[in-house]
Design a protein around this motif. Structure first.
Motif: not given
Length: 176
Positions: A91-114
């Motif tokens: 469960d902890a590993e899955e949470q980490k993967r989900a957080e990492k994926l969300e960070e990547q998505r957020e980075k992509k959103r920021a790049e697209r916005k920029e």
């Protein structure tokens, strides 16, 4: 924080195992009660000088069953504990993967916005030729439609030069 499928499955399994352990505990208590009765009967029979061999055999069998049930309970509890620990780690590993994926998505959103902001700046600073007329972009693209609004003529044109056709999603205000 939501419970993952791994943890949910593990909790359901643990609940089932606990029900089995409780049922076994009831049987174990019955065996222990029966053993207590047999011990009392053996003591009573031996005080009277009676034969206690059959009851002693039955007592040994009942005590062995009670001990076996106790061991089985301990094994089930240990297995349940092991499964819960593994599920917790997964469960902890899955949470980490989900957080990492969300960070990547957020980075992509920021790049697209920029990137969009850079494009809007370039458009806002440029001039465009529309049917021979030099037109400056003096406003940003419409937030809802994304259309660029062109509304200032830099080079004067005559009415004959202005054509009504426009292409794409460009809005043109022509001052004559």
């Amino acid at each position: 924080m939501a419970i993952s499928n791994v943890m949910t499955s593990s909790l359901l399994s643990a609940s089932s195992a606990m029900k089995q352990v409780r049922a076994q505990e009831g049987i174990k208590k019955q065996m222990e009660g029966k053993a207590g009765v047999l011990k009392a009967e053996i003591k009573q029979d031996s005080g009277r000088g009676g034969d206690t061999a059959k009851k002693e055999e039955e007592l040994a069998a009942v005590e062995k069953k009670a001990t076996d049930i106790g061991n089985m309970q301990m094994n089930q509890m240990a297995e349940m504990n092991k499964n819960m620990n593994e599920a917790s780690k997964a469960d902890a590993e899955e949470q980490k993967r989900a957080e990492k994926l969300e960070e990547q998505r957020e980075k992509k959103r920021a790049e697209r916005k920029e990137h969009l902001e850079e494009l809007q700046e370039k458009i806002a600073e440029s001039t465009v030729s529309v049917d021979g007329a030099e037109v400056a972009v003096i406003s940003s693209p419409d937030a809802k439609s994304g259309e660029v609004h062109l509304d200032e003529v830099i080079a004067p044109t005559s009415a004959a030069e202005v054509k009504t056709a426009s292409t794409g999603s460009v809005t043109v205000d022509v001052k004559v």
